[in-house]
Design a protein around this motif. Structure first.
Motif, mmCIF file in Angstrom:
data_model
loop_
_atom_site.group_PDB
_atom_site.id
_atom_site.type_symbol
_atom_site.label_atom_id
_atom_site.label_comp_id
_atom_site.label_asym_id
_atom_site.label_seq_id
_atom_site.Cartn_x
_atom_site.Cartn_y
_atom_site.Cartn_z
ATOM 1 N N ASP A 123 0.817 -1.212 0.000
ATOM 2 C CA ASP A 123 0.000 0.000 0.000
ATOM 3 C C ASP A 123 0.850 1.261 0.000
ATOM 4 O O ASP A 123 0.663 2.166 -0.832
ATOM 5 C CB ASP A 123 -0.966 -0.004 1.191
ATOM 6 N N VAL A 124 1.809 1.327 0.908
ATOM 7 C CA VAL A 124 2.689 2.496 0.971
ATOM 8 C C VAL A 124 3.573 2.580 -0.264
ATOM 9 O O VAL A 124 3.764 3.654 -0.850
ATOM 10 C CB VAL A 124 3.548 2.454 2.256
ATOM 11 N N THR A 125 4.093 1.429 -0.667
ATOM 12 C CA THR A 125 5.008 1.411 -1.799
ATOM 13 C C THR A 125 4.323 1.823 -3.083
ATOM 14 O O THR A 125 4.924 2.487 -3.937
ATOM 15 C CB THR A 125 5.623 0.009 -1.966
ATOM 16 N N LEU A 126 3.052 1.467 -3.254
ATOM 17 C CA LEU A 126 2.320 1.849 -4.453
ATOM 18 C C LEU A 126 2.176 3.367 -4.541
ATOM 19 O O LEU A 126 2.341 3.958 -5.617
ATOM 20 C CB LEU A 126 0.943 1.187 -4.463
ATOM 21 N N ILE A 127 1.879 3.999 -3.414
ATOM 22 C CA ILE A 127 1.787 5.469 -3.398
ATOM 23 C C ILE A 127 3.130 6.089 -3.748
ATOM 24 O O ILE A 127 3.211 7.046 -4.530
ATOM 25 C CB ILE A 127 1.287 5.952 -2.021
ATOM 26 N N GLU A 128 4.188 5.533 -3.180
ATOM 27 C CA GLU A 128 5.530 6.053 -3.482
ATOM 28 C C GLU A 128 5.880 5.845 -4.961
ATOM 29 O O GLU A 128 6.564 6.678 -5.574
ATOM 30 C CB GLU A 128 6.568 5.356 -2.598
ATOM 31 N N LEU A 130 3.694 5.857 -7.445
ATOM 32 C CA LEU A 130 2.931 6.867 -8.193
ATOM 33 C C LEU A 130 3.578 8.242 -8.078
ATOM 34 O O LEU A 130 3.441 9.081 -8.987
ATOM 35 C CB LEU A 130 1.488 6.912 -7.687
ATOM 36 N N LEU A 131 4.289 8.474 -6.976
ATOM 37 C CA LEU A 131 5.012 9.739 -6.782
ATOM 38 C C LEU A 131 6.416 9.682 -7.394
ATOM 39 O O LEU A 131 7.189 10.638 -7.236
ATOM 40 C CB LEU A 131 5.118 10.053 -5.284
ATOM 41 N N TYR A 187 12.480 6.069 -2.403
ATOM 42 C CA TYR A 187 11.898 5.209 -1.373
ATOM 43 C C TYR A 187 12.386 3.775 -1.606
ATOM 44 O O TYR A 187 12.448 3.328 -2.748
ATOM 45 C CB TYR A 187 10.372 5.266 -1.446
#
Length: 381
Positions: A123-128, A130-131, A187
C-alpha cells in the motif's frame, strides 16, 4: 531550424534502446560489447541528448506558431502520456517479477529487481511509486524523462529567445547540483539513480543544438584539432576502461590520476562522461553525414523503426530484459543461449516497432481518405 527529418536521430535512439535492453540483462556475454565497455558514457547519454533534441525540434515549432500556452499544454500532455506508460509498465513489470518469483520459489528475483519492498508493504510502496519515488531496477529512465519534460516549457521559451542564456543557466544548475550534491530522495532510501538536476544539462544541450546551436558549433565539429582531441580522449578512456576488466593492468593507471578520476559518477552525470559523449558526437558528425544513404537501407531499418517508436519499445525492452534474465538463470544457459535471448529480444523489439509503424500508416491513410471524402461535402451548398 531544419524541417527535414534527420534519420540519424532515429537510428541512434533505436541503437540506444537496443543497448539499454542488452545492458539490463545480467550475466550476458553480449552486453560485454555494448558502448559502456569502451568508454565512460553509455546508451543513457545518447537517449537523453536525442530526447532533448527531438523535444525542442517538435515543440519549438509549436511554440513559434501557437505560443507558449499551446506548446506548454502539448508538452504536459506528452508528459502525462509518458507517466501513464510508466505506471502501466510498473504494474506489468511487477506482476512479471512476482509471478516468476512465486512460481519458481525464488525470492532472489524480488530482491535483485528491487521489488521486495513492494511485496512486503504494497500500500505504501504503491503510493511512493505513483510519486516516482519508488522505482524497481531498470525503471529509472522514464521518471527522469518525465522530470525533464515537466520543466521544459519555460526552458524552451528561453531557448527560442535567449539560447545562450538558457544554456548557461542549465550549466549553472548542473554546477550547483554537483557542488551541493542535490538530488530527489527515493523510497525506501537513497536518491534517484539518474539525478534530474544534473542530467538536465545533456537534455538542454540537445535542445539547444536543435534550435540552432549545432550550426554555431559546426566550425568546431569540422576542426581537425577537435577531431584529434576527441580521438585521443576516446583512446585514453578506452584504455582506462580496459583496466576495469583486467585488474592486473590497473598498475598502468597512475595513482594520482585514479584518485582524481574515481568514482566516475553516473547518478550526477560526471563531467568525464559528458566529455566522452561529446567526443563520440564529434566522430558521428564527421563520419555519418545527414544524407548518408545507408540510413534508408533495409539493414538499418530495424534501428530506425525502433527509434521512431521509442516510448513503446523502451517499455517492451524492460519487460523483455527480465524475461531474458529469467531464462538464462533458470536454464543455467551458456553463451549460445545468451546470444539467442539477446538477438531474439532485439528481433521482437523490431517486430513490435514494425507493427506500430504499420498501424500508423494505416491510420494515416484512413484519415487521408476521410479528409478527401469530407472535402466536397463541406464545399457543397
Amino acid at each position: 531550424m531544419e524541417t527535414k527529418r534527420d534519420l540519424r536521430l532515429d537510428f541512434f535512439r533505436g541503437l540506444a534502446l537496443w543497448l539499454i535492453f542488452l545492458d539490463h540483462i545480467p550475466s550476458n556475454v553480449v552486453n560485454s560489447f555494448t558502448i559502456r565497455n569502451f568508454g565512460f558514457s553509455d546508451a543513457t547519454e545518447i537517449f537523453v541528448f536525442i530526447s532533448g533534441y527531438t523535444a525542442a525540434y517538435v515543440y519549438g515549432a509549436a511554440m513559434n506558431q501557437h505560443g507558449f500556452l499551446v506548446a506548454g499544454a502539448r508538452i504536459l500532455r506528452r508528459t502525462w502520456q509518458i507517466y501513464v506508460a510508466h505506471v502501466f509498465l510498473f504494474c506489468v513489470y511487477l506482476a512479471q517479477i512476482a509471478y516468476v518469483a512465486r512460481s519458481f520459489r525464488n525470492t532472489l528475483y524480488s530482491e535483485e529487481m528491487g521489488v521486495f519492498e513492494f511485496l512486503r508493504d504494497p500500500d505504501v510502496t504503491l503510493i511512493e511509486a505513483l510519486l516516482l519515488r519508488f522505482k524497481p531496477a531498470n525503471m529509472d529512465v522514464l521518471p527522469l524523462y518525465i522530470a525533464l519534460l515537466v520543466g521544459f516549457a519555460p526552458l524552451l521559451w528561453l531557448l527560442l529567445r535567449r539560447p545562450t542564456l538558457a544554456l548557461l543557466g542549465s550549466i549553472a544548475i548542473y554546477g550547483v547540483t554537483r557542488m551541493l550534491d542535490l538530488n530527489i530522495p527515493a523510497y525506501p532510501s537513497g536518491h534517484w539513480v539518474f539525478n534530474p538536476f544534473a542530467w538536465q544539462l545533456l537534455f538542454s544541450f540537445g535542445a539547444w543544438c536543435a534550435l540552432g546551436g549545432a550550426d554555431q558549433l559546426r566550425g568546431l565539429l569540422l576542426s581537425r584539432a577537435v577531431l584529434a582531441a576527441s580521438v585521443a580522449y576516446l583512446s585514453v578512456s578506452l584504455a582506462i576502461v580496459v583496466t576495469w576488466h583486467v585488474p592486473a593492468w590497473t598498475v598502468f593507471v597512475p595513482r594520482w590520476l585514479a584518485e582524481w578520476m574515481y568514482p566516475i559518477d553516473k547518478t550526477s552525470l560526471d563531467p568525464l562522461r559528458i566529455l566522452h559523449f561529446l567526443a563520440l558526437t564529434v566522430l558521428v558528425v564527421r563520419l555519418l553525414p545527414r544524407d548518408w544513404p545507408y540510413l534508408r537501407s533495409s539493414c538499418l531499418r530495424p534501428l530506425v523503426l525502433c527509434g521512431q517508436h521509442s516510448l513503446e519499445i523502451f517499455c517492451f525492452g524492460v519487460f523483455l530484459s527480465f524475461a531474458a534474465h529469467f531464462i538464462i538463470i533458470e536454464t543455467h544457459g551458456g553463451i549460445v543461449l545468451q546470444l539467442f535471448v539477446s538477438f531474439a529480444g532485439m528481433l521482437l523489439m523490431t517486430i513490435a516497432a514494425a507493427v506500430m509503424d504499420w498501424f500508423k500508416h494505416i491510420d494515416g491513410r484512413s484519415r487521408a481518405v476521410q479528409s478527401t471524402r469530407a472535402g466536397p461535402a463541406r464545399s457543397s451548398p
